[in-house]
Design a protein around this motif. Structure first.
Motif, PDB file in Angstrom:
ATOM      1  N   LYS A 158       2.826  -8.312  53.921  1.00  0.00           N
ATOM      2  CA  LYS A 158       1.521  -8.708  54.445  1.00  0.00           C
ATOM      3  C   LYS A 158       0.746  -9.277  53.271  1.00  0.00           C
ATOM      4  CE  LYS A 158      -2.087  -6.915  57.446  1.00  0.00           C
ATOM      5  NZ  LYS A 158      -2.627  -5.725  58.100  1.00  0.00           N
ATOM      6  N   CYS A 159       0.223 -10.447  53.435  1.00  0.00           N
ATOM      7  CA  CYS A 159      -0.442 -11.138  52.332  1.00  0.00           C
ATOM      8  C   CYS A 159      -1.504 -10.243  51.695  1.00  0.00           C
ATOM      9  CB  CYS A 159      -1.084 -12.425  52.832  1.00  0.00           C
ATOM     10  SG  CYS A 159      -1.877 -13.356  51.515  1.00  0.00           S
ATOM     11  N   ASN A 160      -1.383 -10.067  50.384  1.00  0.00           N
ATOM     12  CA  ASN A 160      -2.358  -9.252  49.659  1.00  0.00           C
ATOM     13  C   ASN A 160      -3.046 -10.078  48.583  1.00  0.00           C
ATOM     14  OD1 ASN A 160      -0.393  -9.509  47.736  1.00  0.00           O
ATOM     15  ND2 ASN A 160       0.110  -7.340  47.596  1.00  0.00           N
ATOM     16  N   ILE A 180       5.095 -16.478  47.178  1.00  0.00           N
ATOM     17  CA  ILE A 180       3.927 -17.261  47.579  1.00  0.00           C
ATOM     18  C   ILE A 180       3.747 -17.166  49.083  1.00  0.00           C
ATOM     19  CG2 ILE A 180       2.955 -19.579  47.703  1.00  0.00           C
ATOM     20  CD1 ILE A 180       4.387 -20.205  45.082  1.00  0.00           C
ATOM     21  N   CYS A 181       2.588 -16.741  49.503  1.00  0.00           N
ATOM     22  CA  CYS A 181       2.271 -16.644  50.929  1.00  0.00           C
ATOM     23  C   CYS A 181       2.358 -18.039  51.560  1.00  0.00           C
ATOM     24  CB  CYS A 181       0.863 -16.077  51.110  1.00  0.00           C
ATOM     25  SG  CYS A 181       0.290 -16.139  52.818  1.00  0.00           S
ATOM     26  N   PRO A 182       3.134 -18.156  52.655  1.00  0.00           N
ATOM     27  CA  PRO A 182       3.294 -19.478  53.273  1.00  0.00           C
ATOM     28  C   PRO A 182       2.043 -19.968  53.989  1.00  0.00           C
ATOM     29  CG  PRO A 182       4.425 -17.799  54.561  1.00  0.00           C
ATOM     30  CD  PRO A 182       3.919 -17.116  53.319  1.00  0.00           C
ATOM     31  N   LYS A 183       1.103 -19.073  54.206  1.00  0.00           N
ATOM     32  CA  LYS A 183      -0.112 -19.486  54.923  1.00  0.00           C
ATOM     33  C   LYS A 183      -1.205 -19.971  53.968  1.00  0.00           C
ATOM     34  CE  LYS A 183      -3.249 -18.115  58.597  1.00  0.00           C
ATOM     35  NZ  LYS A 183      -3.807 -16.995  59.357  1.00  0.00           N
ATOM     36  N   CYS A 184      -1.477 -19.157  52.939  1.00  0.00           N
ATOM     37  CA  CYS A 184      -2.592 -19.513  52.049  1.00  0.00           C
ATOM     38  C   CYS A 184      -2.110 -20.010  50.683  1.00  0.00           C
ATOM     39  CB  CYS A 184      -3.543 -18.333  51.879  1.00  0.00           C
ATOM     40  SG  CYS A 184      -2.837 -16.938  50.994  1.00  0.00           S
ATOM     41  N   ASN A 185      -0.801 -19.986  50.461  1.00  0.00           N
ATOM     42  CA  ASN A 185      -0.207 -20.487  49.217  1.00  0.00           C
ATOM     43  C   ASN A 185      -0.671 -19.770  47.957  1.00  0.00           C
ATOM     44  OD1 ASN A 185       1.465 -22.549  50.392  1.00  0.00           O
ATOM     45  ND2 ASN A 185      -0.413 -23.702  50.776  1.00  0.00           N
ATOM     46  N   GLU A 203      -9.177 -13.292  52.632  1.00  0.00           N
ATOM     47  CA  GLU A 203      -8.617 -12.245  53.468  1.00  0.00           C
ATOM     48  C   GLU A 203      -7.628 -12.851  54.436  1.00  0.00           C
ATOM     49  OE1 GLU A 203     -11.849 -10.125  55.234  1.00  0.00           O
ATOM     50  OE2 GLU A 203     -12.840  -9.855  53.311  1.00  0.00           O
ATOM     51  N   CYS A 204      -6.511 -13.244  53.905  1.00  0.00           N
ATOM     52  CA  CYS A 204      -5.479 -13.920  54.689  1.00  0.00           C
ATOM     53  C   CYS A 204      -4.751 -12.914  55.590  1.00  0.00           C
ATOM     54  CB  CYS A 204      -4.522 -14.615  53.725  1.00  0.00           C
ATOM     55  SG  CYS A 204      -3.053 -15.287  54.496  1.00  0.00           S
ATOM     56  N   GLU A 205      -4.144 -11.902  54.970  1.00  0.00           N
ATOM     57  CA  GLU A 205      -3.418 -10.838  55.670  1.00  0.00           C
ATOM     58  C   GLU A 205      -2.302 -11.344  56.575  1.00  0.00           C
ATOM     59  OE1 GLU A 205      -6.091  -8.026  57.430  1.00  0.00           O
ATOM     60  OE2 GLU A 205      -6.684  -7.266  55.476  1.00  0.00           O
ATOM     61  N   HIS A 206      -1.821 -12.514  56.305  1.00  0.00           N
ATOM     62  CA  HIS A 206      -0.689 -13.064  57.047  1.00  0.00           C
ATOM     63  C   HIS A 206       0.565 -12.227  56.779  1.00  0.00           C
ATOM     64  CE1 HIS A 206       1.887 -15.972  58.915  1.00  0.00           C
ATOM     65  NE2 HIS A 206       2.498 -16.319  57.802  1.00  0.00           N
ATOM     66  N   GLU A 207       1.319 -11.928  57.838  1.00  0.00           N
ATOM     67  CA  GLU A 207       2.537 -11.146  57.681  1.00  0.00           C
ATOM     68  C   GLU A 207       3.733 -12.074  57.823  1.00  0.00           C
ATOM     69  OE1 GLU A 207       2.324  -6.747  59.035  1.00  0.00           O
ATOM     70  OE2 GLU A 207       3.838  -7.680  60.296  1.00  0.00           O
TER      71      GLU A 207
HETATM   72 ZN   LIG Z   1      -1.900 -15.454  52.541  1.00  0.00          ZN
END
Ligand SMILES: [Zn+2]
Length: 74
Positions: A8-10, A59-64, A15-19
């Protein structure tokens, strides 16, 4: 050998929290190329290896943004 996990994006930024599912290939192929099947998931890298766990970064794919987390070895 490769391992997979759910993160989960930390990111400390926002506050992305993308899983999402990440993966890591423990032994890289000798020619440095990755299997095509791996390209659909973010690739994690190991920052630090300890006896029972890896400290990893992906790297989070949503917020990079970079996410760092620990992965307990089986
Ligand atoms: Zn993210």
């Amino acid at each position: 050998m490769k391992i997979e996990g759910i993160q989960k994006c930390n990111s400390p930024f926002g506050e992305c929290e993308h899983e999402y599912v990440w993966m890591y290939q423990i032994s890289q192929s000798t020619n440095g190329r990755l299997d095509v099947e791996m390209l659909d998931k973010p690739l994690a890298s190991v920052i630090e290896e300890q006896e029972d766990r890896y400290k990893m970064r992906v790297i989070c794919p949503k917020c990079n943004q970079y996410n760092t987390f620990e992965y307990i070895k089986n």
